[in-house]
Design a protein around this motif. Sequence first.
Motif, mmCIF file in Angstrom:
data_model
loop_
_atom_site.group_PDB
_atom_site.id
_atom_site.type_symbol
_atom_site.label_atom_id
_atom_site.label_comp_id
_atom_site.label_asym_id
_atom_site.label_seq_id
_atom_site.Cartn_x
_atom_site.Cartn_y
_atom_site.Cartn_z
ATOM 1 N N UNK A 79 6.993 -1.490 1.207
ATOM 2 C CA UNK A 79 6.447 -2.275 2.308
ATOM 3 C C UNK A 79 6.325 -1.451 3.590
ATOM 4 N N UNK A 80 6.588 -0.161 3.496
ATOM 5 C CA UNK A 80 6.523 0.703 4.674
ATOM 6 C C UNK A 80 5.102 0.984 5.104
ATOM 7 N N UNK A 81 4.982 1.815 6.133
ATOM 8 C CA UNK A 81 3.668 2.158 6.684
ATOM 9 C C UNK A 81 3.048 3.299 5.879
ATOM 10 N N UNK A 82 1.760 3.506 6.086
ATOM 11 C CA UNK A 82 1.064 4.615 5.429
ATOM 12 C C UNK A 82 1.573 5.951 5.969
ATOM 13 N N UNK A 83 2.003 5.973 7.231
ATOM 14 C CA UNK A 83 2.580 7.187 7.819
ATOM 15 C C UNK A 83 3.858 7.581 7.056
ATOM 16 N N UNK A 84 4.706 6.574 6.770
ATOM 17 C CA UNK A 84 5.941 6.849 6.018
ATOM 18 C C UNK A 84 5.621 7.299 4.597
ATOM 19 N N UNK A 85 4.573 6.731 4.003
ATOM 20 C CA UNK A 85 4.165 7.142 2.661
ATOM 21 C C UNK A 85 3.706 8.600 2.674
ATOM 22 N N UNK A 86 2.957 8.977 3.690
ATOM 23 C CA UNK A 86 2.520 10.368 3.828
ATOM 24 C C UNK A 86 3.724 11.297 3.911
ATOM 25 N N UNK A 87 4.733 10.918 4.698
ATOM 26 C CA UNK A 87 5.937 11.743 4.835
ATOM 27 C C UNK A 87 6.698 11.853 3.513
ATOM 28 N N UNK A 88 6.750 10.758 2.756
ATOM 29 C CA UNK A 88 7.418 10.789 1.444
ATOM 30 C C UNK A 88 6.694 11.750 0.500
ATOM 31 N N UNK A 89 5.371 11.709 0.522
ATOM 32 C CA UNK A 89 4.576 12.588 -0.347
ATOM 33 C C UNK A 89 4.782 14.048 0.059
ATOM 34 N N UNK A 90 4.816 14.323 1.357
ATOM 35 C CA UNK A 90 5.051 15.699 1.826
ATOM 36 C C UNK A 90 6.414 16.207 1.360
ATOM 37 N N UNK A 91 7.437 15.368 1.465
ATOM 38 C CA UNK A 91 8.775 15.775 1.016
ATOM 39 C C UNK A 91 8.767 16.075 -0.477
ATOM 40 N N UNK A 92 8.062 15.248 -1.245
ATOM 41 C CA UNK A 92 7.973 15.441 -2.689
ATOM 42 C C UNK A 92 7.283 16.770 -3.016
ATOM 43 N N UNK A 93 6.169 17.027 -2.386
ATOM 44 C CA UNK A 93 5.395 18.241 -2.666
ATOM 45 C C UNK A 93 6.185 19.490 -2.300
ATOM 46 N N UNK A 94 6.871 19.455 -1.169
ATOM 47 C CA UNK A 94 7.565 20.630 -0.645
ATOM 48 C C UNK A 94 9.014 20.730 -1.110
ATOM 49 N N UNK A 119 -7.677 -4.569 -7.014
ATOM 50 C CA UNK A 119 -7.274 -3.893 -5.782
ATOM 51 C C UNK A 119 -8.477 -3.772 -4.845
ATOM 52 N N UNK A 120 -8.250 -4.054 -3.566
ATOM 53 C CA UNK A 120 -9.357 -3.957 -2.619
ATOM 54 C C UNK A 120 -9.690 -2.493 -2.331
ATOM 55 N N UNK A 121 -10.937 -2.261 -1.971
ATOM 56 C CA UNK A 121 -11.349 -0.901 -1.621
ATOM 57 C C UNK A 121 -10.579 -0.406 -0.403
ATOM 58 N N UNK A 122 -10.319 -1.314 0.534
ATOM 59 C CA UNK A 122 -9.609 -0.931 1.763
ATOM 60 C C UNK A 122 -8.230 -0.364 1.435
ATOM 61 N N UNK A 123 -7.476 -1.040 0.571
ATOM 62 C CA UNK A 123 -6.127 -0.566 0.227
ATOM 63 C C UNK A 123 -6.206 0.737 -0.570
ATOM 64 N N UNK A 124 -7.181 0.828 -1.471
ATOM 65 C CA UNK A 124 -7.369 2.056 -2.246
ATOM 66 C C UNK A 124 -7.585 3.243 -1.310
ATOM 67 N N UNK A 125 -8.488 3.083 -0.349
ATOM 68 C CA UNK A 125 -8.811 4.171 0.579
ATOM 69 C C UNK A 125 -7.625 4.482 1.490
ATOM 70 N N UNK A 126 -6.875 3.464 1.933
ATOM 71 C CA UNK A 126 -5.699 3.701 2.777
ATOM 72 C C UNK A 126 -4.681 4.584 2.063
ATOM 73 N N UNK A 127 -4.406 4.269 0.805
ATOM 74 C CA UNK A 127 -3.406 5.038 0.056
ATOM 75 C C UNK A 127 -3.934 6.437 -0.265
ATOM 76 N N UNK A 128 -5.198 6.539 -0.636
ATOM 77 C CA UNK A 128 -5.787 7.846 -0.907
ATOM 78 C C UNK A 128 -5.767 8.706 0.361
ATOM 79 N N UNK A 129 -6.071 8.106 1.506
ATOM 80 C CA UNK A 129 -6.001 8.835 2.783
ATOM 81 C C UNK A 129 -4.586 9.319 3.072
ATOM 82 N N UNK A 130 -3.587 8.489 2.779
ATOM 83 C CA UNK A 130 -2.191 8.880 3.017
ATOM 84 C C UNK A 130 -1.826 10.091 2.155
#
Length: 184
Positions: A79-94, A119-130
């Motif tokens: 339920x977090x923000x897309x910013x937090x999701x981006x940070x989680x992905x960065x930690x995983x990659x690095x 799934x809506x296109x909006x949510x798909x694009x938000x997660x892909x952008x993150x």
Amino acid sequence: MPRATPDIPNASMADIAFLLLTFFLVTTTVANDKGLTLQLPPPPEALPQDLEIKIPERNLFKIQINSFDALLVEGDPYTGSMRELTDMIKMFIQNNGLDPESSESPIKAIVSFKTDRGTTHKKFVEVLDAAQRAYYEIYASNLGVTADKWRDIASDPDRRVEYNKSREGYPMNISIAEPTKVGG
């Protein structure tokens, strides 16, 4: 003596129509549709039938979106923000193998992304952008610049060397799975 009916000369009508057609073809601008710049995988029939690739679970960062746009990240409701999701992905990659539950290296790290048909296109694009933002921020930090500055470098053909250097060792491994069907 009967009077002749006047005629409109039409011998050059075809020439005029051709010139008008050519004029409109040359002067008309065609709308250039823009969409997501994704590299599509080859069609299933182009792949060898006996191809089976085993990827260790630790190298997969799994994101799922259901038909109600609810997210599951690594199997847990998110339920977090897309910013937090981006940070989680960065930690995983690095991770570079530091955390035994996370990726072995940036080269082996894969962000797996799966949706439902609803799934809506909006949510798909938000997660892909993150997910893409995580890679762009890593690339920017490799050069010691901001993400906005990195995008300027990426769009400048004269700075290809810097662009390639920033991506070295960090392939953008985002896997978008075929959506699952919901309902009937």
